[in-house]
Write a protein that holds these residues in place. Structure first.
Motif, mmCIF file in Angstrom:
data_model
loop_
_atom_site.group_PDB
_atom_site.id
_atom_site.type_symbol
_atom_site.label_atom_id
_atom_site.label_comp_id
_atom_site.label_asym_id
_atom_site.label_seq_id
_atom_site.Cartn_x
_atom_site.Cartn_y
_atom_site.Cartn_z
ATOM 1 N N GLN A 141 3.425 6.590 6.089
ATOM 2 C CA GLN A 141 3.059 6.042 4.798
ATOM 3 C C GLN A 141 3.566 6.852 3.620
ATOM 4 N N LEU B 176 5.429 5.001 0.389
ATOM 5 C CA LEU B 176 4.489 4.430 -0.562
ATOM 6 C C LEU B 176 4.439 5.210 -1.858
ATOM 7 N N HIS C 112 3.163 -7.891 7.039
ATOM 8 C CA HIS C 112 2.071 -6.955 7.301
ATOM 9 C C HIS C 112 2.523 -5.516 7.058
ATOM 10 N N ASN C 113 3.829 -5.311 6.930
ATOM 11 C CA ASN C 113 4.386 -3.967 6.807
ATOM 12 C C ASN C 113 4.350 -3.534 5.340
ATOM 13 N N LEU C 114 3.296 -2.828 4.961
ATOM 14 C CA LEU C 114 3.144 -2.434 3.567
ATOM 15 C C LEU C 114 4.238 -1.468 3.127
ATOM 16 N N ALA C 115 4.726 -0.650 4.044
ATOM 17 C CA ALA C 115 5.780 0.292 3.682
ATOM 18 C C ALA C 115 7.042 -0.440 3.249
ATOM 19 N N ILE D 155 -4.350 -0.114 2.612
ATOM 20 C CA ILE D 155 -3.486 1.059 2.474
ATOM 21 C C ILE D 155 -4.062 2.245 3.247
ATOM 22 N N THR E 7 -5.509 2.193 6.054
ATOM 23 C CA THR E 7 -5.304 2.064 7.501
ATOM 24 C C THR E 7 -3.935 2.552 7.944
ATOM 25 N N LEU E 8 -3.028 2.813 7.012
ATOM 26 C CA LEU E 8 -1.689 3.258 7.382
ATOM 27 C C LEU E 8 -1.698 4.724 7.782
ATOM 28 N N LYS F 280 -0.499 8.553 8.000
ATOM 29 C CA LYS F 280 0.110 9.424 7.000
ATOM 30 C C LYS F 280 0.797 10.592 7.689
ATOM 31 N N LEU G 12 -7.328 5.966 13.576
ATOM 32 C CA LEU G 12 -6.950 5.465 12.257
ATOM 33 C C LEU G 12 -8.130 4.730 11.624
#
Length: 338
Positions: free
Chosen positions: A2, A6, A230-233, A272, A274-275, A277, A285
């Motif tokens: 992340q 991010l 679903h891939n926030l990155a 965010i 849940t990603l 790090k 997680l």
């Protein structure tokens, strides 16, 4: 992974809606009948995408992201009822009759479907499927269309494209099938591309190639992209704006920089969190407890209240409005005030 992806640099993304609007959505809702009445699976969405810009759409499965995309393409199942306005370069698509959609779909607005095996004809060679799009929408002869189809396969990173063009879908890997679907969607250089999890089945190298291709075409033809993932990155890297959907509604809408640097809605904060790090060793997680609620007539108050650590009696009783709490940053939460 992340932390690096991010952390967007200031000015990383273009300013909001600085170009003419390619797609305008106003009050979009989708309803389906069921034995106790009606389920509203998409509820009053309003947003716009400027030419050459990307809107990221994020949220859990069942939040209405894909149904929104189907509504934009005129592909909602017959039992569904679509209301609201959809504007494409100023044309009102919501007024189109069913027999008018084929002139628009695939040429001016195109979609990359999440599951390529349902989007491809199993009895037709993949090169002919791409050529058919070019033949119908660009008026090319079949010989020229097939030659262009091979070039489109090459552009999306398929090795030996002439050989692959002669293959049937079942003869290709899942990743190759997905690239064929992407090639079909991009073949006519549409004004708007709806990409529903377009890189899910691809390895990171091919994923990067596809994203680079989409961004290059944006620069060349001013294509607007609605990128569902679903891939926030990935969303943080390519999106200019982001909307966060929950249970059919938008709960947060902001520039990508603002949303990922300072998420305001508890649901966005939970996603965010849940990603994983880099450098943060954890046995487990974080998760958002509970599930997306059933979309029926019994819903009252904030739809996220049953899963929200900040919820109180107001949240269970009153529906929060989507309000601008900062310039360009909208949130639907009783605990976030302007």
């Amino acid at each position: 992974m992340q932390s690096d992806r991010l952390k967007n640099e200031p000015g990383r993304h273009a300013s909001r809606l600085t170009s003419p609007l390619a797609l305008e959505v106003d009050g979009l809702s989708v309803d389906f009948p069921y034995h106790k009445g009606t389920r509203r699976v998409v509820d009053g969405l309003t947003y716009a995408i400027a030419r050459g810009q990307t809107l990221g759409v994020v949220g859990e499965s069942g939040c209405g992201k894909s149904m929104t995309a189907l509504a934009l393409m005129g592909l909602v199942p017959k039992s569904g009822r679509v209301s609201g306005r959809i504007g494409l370069n100023g044309q009102d698509l919501s007024a189109l009759a069913a027999n008018e959609w084929p002139e628009i779909r695939g040429k001016r607005i195109a979609m990359v479907f999440q599951e390529p095996m349902t989007a491809l004809n199993p009895a037709m060679r993949v090169g002919d499927q791409i050529a058919e799009v070019l033949h119908l929408h660009e008026g090319l002869g079949w010989k020229e269309a097939r030659e262009r189809a091979v070039e489109e396969l090459r552009l999306v990173g398929i090795p030996s494209p002439a050989e692959r063009a002669a293959a049937y879908p079942h003869q290709l890997s899942g990743g190759m099938r997905q690239r064929v679907v992407i090639a079909m969607a991009l073949a006519c250089r549409p004004d708007v591309l709806i990409a529903d999890e377009p890189t899910t089945a691809l390895d990171v190298t091919i994923q990067a190639q596809i994203l680079e291709l989409m961004q290059r075409l944006q620069g060349e033809i001013g294509m607007a992209v609605q990128f569902i993932s679903h891939n926030l990155a990935v969303v943080s890297e390519i999106a200019d704006d982001v909307i966060v959907m929950y249970a059919g509604q938008v709960v947060e809408h902001a520039s990508a920089d603002a949303l990922f640097s300072d998420p305001l809605h508890p649901y966005t904060q939970g996603l965010i969190a849940t990603l994983p790090k880099i450098g943060d060793r954890q046995n487990e997680l974080p998760v958002i407890p509970g599930m997306v609620p059933r979309l029926d007539g019994n819903l009252k108050g904030c739809r996220f209240a049953g899963r929200c650590p900040k919820a109180d009696s107001e949240c269970y009783a009153l529906v929060p409005a989507l309000l601008a709490v900062r310039p360009g940053h909208e949130v639907a939460c009783h605990k976030v005030r302007p």
